[in-house]
Design an enzyme around this catalytic site. Structure first.
Site, PDB file in Angstrom:
ATOM      1  N   THR A  78       2.986 -11.599  -0.315  1.00  0.00           N
ATOM      2  CA  THR A  78       2.506 -12.424  -1.413  1.00  0.00           C
ATOM      3  C   THR A  78       2.979 -11.806  -2.724  1.00  0.00           C
ATOM      4  O   THR A  78       3.426 -10.665  -2.761  1.00  0.00           O
ATOM      5  CB  THR A  78       0.962 -12.494  -1.447  1.00  0.00           C
ATOM      6  OG1 THR A  78       0.438 -11.195  -1.774  1.00  0.00           O
ATOM      7  CG2 THR A  78       0.393 -12.945  -0.112  1.00  0.00           C
TER       8      THR A  78
ATOM      9  N   ILE B 114      -0.354  -7.382  -0.715  1.00  0.00           N
ATOM     10  CA  ILE B 114      -0.949  -7.842  -1.966  1.00  0.00           C
ATOM     11  C   ILE B 114      -0.485  -6.909  -3.064  1.00  0.00           C
ATOM     12  O   ILE B 114      -0.427  -5.687  -2.882  1.00  0.00           O
ATOM     13  CB  ILE B 114      -2.491  -7.904  -1.888  1.00  0.00           C
ATOM     14  CG1 ILE B 114      -3.070  -8.495  -3.183  1.00  0.00           C
ATOM     15  CG2 ILE B 114      -3.100  -6.533  -1.579  1.00  0.00           C
ATOM     16  CD1 ILE B 114      -4.554  -8.842  -3.081  1.00  0.00           C
TER      17      ILE B 114
ATOM     18  N   ILE C 127      -0.074  -2.479   0.142  1.00  0.00           N
ATOM     19  CA  ILE C 127      -0.203  -2.624  -1.296  1.00  0.00           C
ATOM     20  C   ILE C 127       1.197  -2.636  -1.905  1.00  0.00           C
ATOM     21  O   ILE C 127       1.974  -1.701  -1.719  1.00  0.00           O
ATOM     22  CB  ILE C 127      -1.039  -1.482  -1.908  1.00  0.00           C
ATOM     23  CG1 ILE C 127      -2.387  -1.366  -1.182  1.00  0.00           C
ATOM     24  CG2 ILE C 127      -1.227  -1.726  -3.400  1.00  0.00           C
ATOM     25  CD1 ILE C 127      -3.238  -2.620  -1.192  1.00  0.00           C
ATOM     26  N   LYS C 128       1.517  -3.702  -2.635  1.00  0.00           N
ATOM     27  CA  LYS C 128       2.845  -3.843  -3.228  1.00  0.00           C
ATOM     28  C   LYS C 128       2.896  -3.165  -4.590  1.00  0.00           C
ATOM     29  O   LYS C 128       2.069  -3.427  -5.464  1.00  0.00           O
ATOM     30  CB  LYS C 128       3.215  -5.320  -3.387  1.00  0.00           C
ATOM     31  CG  LYS C 128       3.571  -6.000  -2.076  1.00  0.00           C
ATOM     32  CD  LYS C 128       3.963  -7.450  -2.296  1.00  0.00           C
ATOM     33  CE  LYS C 128       5.369  -7.593  -2.825  1.00  0.00           C
ATOM     34  NZ  LYS C 128       5.782  -9.031  -2.888  1.00  0.00           N
ATOM     35  N   ILE C 129       3.885  -2.305  -4.754  1.00  0.00           N
ATOM     36  CA  ILE C 129       4.107  -1.581  -6.010  1.00  0.00           C
ATOM     37  C   ILE C 129       5.572  -1.773  -6.404  1.00  0.00           C
ATOM     38  O   ILE C 129       6.471  -1.522  -5.590  1.00  0.00           O
ATOM     39  CB  ILE C 129       3.795  -0.079  -5.842  1.00  0.00           C
ATOM     40  CG1 ILE C 129       2.317   0.123  -5.474  1.00  0.00           C
ATOM     41  CG2 ILE C 129       4.147   0.689  -7.111  1.00  0.00           C
ATOM     42  CD1 ILE C 129       1.944   1.565  -5.181  1.00  0.00           C
TER      43      ILE C 129
END
Length: 371
Positions: free
Chosen positions: A44, A108, A139-141
């Site tokens: 996402t 996310i 976790i998207k960084i």
């Protein structure tokens, strides 16, 4: 699953869907794609959530409930998006268990407004991880320079990460280094390395879009002949970087201690130029131990008429350098293009985030009272 999606999976490519909404979850559409399209994960981003919440009547009741509790617009967004991701994580739990955590993943992203804020990114990554509260969340960084230390710190805390917005090979090397650094910190802190996973999202079609625009401006026969080749070549070279990096003594030491290799993920795989084959960034980037996250349109094109002939990268890594060299020889700067794409990528996500905020603010106002 279809013949084409099965063939791609058989090469060693994990098919992830680049989309999520409450409608997909509640209607059973997401489960259907798992069963019929071999989808084993979801990504996402702010644009996806902006579209979902703007068009989704299924959020109305929960939004009204949150408003009644006194939640402001940002609290509403955080609640709705993390609830969707947690629900999707539950749907993918069997795949997560069956693959020992490699697949069955749902991503996310931290707020794009934190892209240049290392400490803020780490804090939000931990908060999102706790809020979703599912083992299979990623976790998207973003892979900005400030994001690199945030990636290392988050991995070091034992949290699995999807590194996004990677365009250049040098930045990809930095990302791998940040992942390995994070693993070393996690090991020192006593975390079980086998539970930490990561993918590195290497963007493909946007590279072609920008380079092709510059080649068109040059207008020579040589320049035109290079159009729509740089994106695939860049990704193939990234795969070579991955092979080299995870064969190193440093990486092998961590793998021997139970760590997982960080897989390359091909993102931005929807074709922007209608003259190109609509499965170009899927079939030409098939290779073992990779992920391809696709918008539904690309996924359906693959299922309908995609021709998967096997590993298209391993034997073509060396020749891919020749493509980028030829582009550079035409006067198109690889460094300039990739730096521009990173800046634009962050800006686009911030714009989508702002759009999401305004959409939810309007929905809250319609529900009665101020946002």
């Amino acid at each position: 699953m279809t013949e084409s999606t099965k063939a791609l999976s058989d090469v060693g490519v994990s098919i992830w869907l680049d989309d999520l909404s409450r409608e997909r979850i509640e209607t059973g559409n997401l489960q259907e794609l798992i069963e019929t399209r071999d989808v084993v994960g979801v990504t996402t981003n702010p644009s996806i959530f902006a579209a979902a919440l703007a068009n989704g009547e299924r959020y109305a009741a929960r939004l009204a409930e949150l408003k009644g509790e006194g939640a402001d617009v940002h609290e509403v967004i955080r609640a709705l998006t993390t609830e969707d991701v947690a629900a999707a994580c539950d749907i993918f739990q069997p795949i997560y268990a069956a693959t020992s955590g490699i697949d069955g993943r749902v991503s996310i992203e931290v707020s794009p407004n934190l892209a240049f804020d290392t400490e803020g990114t780490v804090a939000e990554a931990k908060e999102l991880h706790e809020r979703v509260a599912k083992e299979n969340v990623l976790i998207k960084i973003p892979a900005t320079k400030q994001g690199l230390e945030a990636i290392a710190a988050t991995i070091g805390a034992g949290i699995s990460v999807n590194v996004t917005l990677i365009f250049s090979l040098d930045r990809y090397r930095d990302v791998i280094n940040a992942y390995l650094t994070g693993l070393e910190r996690a090991q020192q802190a006593g975390h079980d390395l086998s539970t930490i996973h990561s993918v590195a999202s290497f963007f493909v079609s946007r590279v072609d879009t920008e380079i092709d625009k510059r080649l068109d401006a040059i207008g020579t026969e040589e320049a035109t002949a290079l159009k729509s080749k740089a994106g695939v070549a860049n990704a193939r070279l990234a795969y070579g970087v991955w092979q080299e990096a995870f064969s190193s003594e440093r990486a092998q030491t961590l793998l021997a201690a139970g760590a997982n290799a960080q897989r390359a993920l091909w993102a931005s795989t929807g074709v922007k130029d209608p003259s190109l084959p609509d499965t170009l960034y899927v079939t030409e980037l098939a290779a073992p131990e990779t992920v391809n996250t696709m918008p539904e349109k690309t996924l359906e094109a693959l299922a309908d008429h995609g021709v998967v002939t096997g590993d298209e990268i391993t034997a073509n890594v060396e020749s891919a350098q020749g493509v980028l060299d030829a582009v550079e020889a035409q006067g198109v700067s690889y460094v300039e293009v990739t730096e521009l794409l990173e800046r634009e990528g962050v800006d686009k996500f911030i714009a989508s985030w702002d759009e999401l905020v305004e959409t939810v603010r309007g929905q809250l106002a319609q529900a009665g009272g101020a946002a």
